[in-house]
Design an enzyme around this catalytic site. Sequence first.
Site, PDB file in Angstrom:
ATOM      1  N   HIS A  73      30.553  67.469  49.543  1.00  0.00           N
ATOM      2  CA  HIS A  73      30.865  66.046  49.350  1.00  0.00           C
ATOM      3  C   HIS A  73      29.619  65.209  49.043  1.00  0.00           C
ATOM      4  CE1 HIS A  73      30.029  65.653  53.794  1.00  0.00           C
ATOM      5  NE2 HIS A  73      29.481  64.530  53.369  1.00  0.00           N
TER       6      HIS A  73
ATOM      7  N   SER B 212      24.242  64.115  56.738  1.00  0.00           N
ATOM      8  CA  SER B 212      25.256  65.061  56.278  1.00  0.00           C
ATOM      9  C   SER B 212      24.616  65.991  55.249  1.00  0.00           C
ATOM     10  CB  SER B 212      26.387  64.258  55.638  1.00  0.00           C
ATOM     11  OG  SER B 212      27.512  65.043  55.460  1.00  0.00           O
TER      12      SER B 212
ATOM     13  N   ASP C  28      33.280  72.961  52.255  1.00  0.00           N
ATOM     14  CA  ASP C  28      32.444  71.768  52.061  1.00  0.00           C
ATOM     15  C   ASP C  28      30.957  72.138  51.955  1.00  0.00           C
ATOM     16  OD1 ASP C  28      31.870  69.085  51.662  1.00  0.00           O
ATOM     17  OD2 ASP C  28      31.650  68.664  53.789  1.00  0.00           O
TER      18      ASP C  28
END
Length: 311
Positions: free
Chosen positions: A59, A166, A89
């Site tokens: 992402h 992230s 992911d």
Amino acid sequence: MIPVPEDVLVNAVEKAAKSVVNIASVRMLQDQLFRVFPVEGVGSGVVIDEKGYILTNNHVIDDAERLKVTLTDGRVLRGRVVGSDEVTDLAVIKVEAEQPLPAAELGNSDELKAGQIVMAIGNPFGLTGGPAVTAGIISSLNRSIQARSGVLELIQTDAAINPGNSGGPLVNTKGQVVAINTANMPYAQGIGFAVPINTAKSILKELIERGKVTRPWIGVSSMRVTPQLARYYGLPASEGALIAKVEPYSPADDAGLRRGDIIEGIDGDRVEDPSQIASHVRKKHVNDQLTLTINRYGRQLQIPIQVDERP
């Protein structure tokens, strides 16, 4: 308070932090008047190979027109996506550097235990002074989280994970990467999630060589048969996996499986739960054969199926 000598944590961070990078992604968005304008997003990544391969979240790089990677020494390099996988992911990008990059040491996430101390490292804004660090513990292992592309098996931690870190690493007290930070719970404090590093290891080679992950698939959805379910519907078996749906044009459809069939065995192993079918298929390769033992209206059938690639 974290009951570990300070120097242990400092050494672990120093070891891992030099491999953490900032990733700025530029996406082109369109407004209501069809005007296109760039929007910049930020995330982190970790160098996994001195040749310039960097592991991050899917992402972080998804739909990006341009990727700008900032190393800990302040160098800014252009990044390109090598491979990505929406299901886990995870993504791999590559930068071209004149000197070898400091690669992180990958640990073994299967050895993790709840209560173990971990640190989330990220480089959210590419600021001078290097990456930012938060510390916490492993709150839980094997959390199944429903994501847009399927179910993710994640590690839960209370080390603060924000959108900027992230894609960065979750490291143990030896400075080894044990997971990749992926998300926080927006409405709850102290709940962050990370993808186990062994999940990443299992697909890295394929991501780098092919750009995507090939997953084996037979195309059935099933539910567990319980004695209560069997009694209520008058089923011919009291355990197994009841087929609720057969995907059209799938290997299962081609083999003649039907809704209402009960899968009692797979390659000679008894089936008591649909998860056994999923884990058995996962170990196969595309074009491999497997044999299902089916109960159809009380008749037992052996049905061979050729595994295909998940569309």
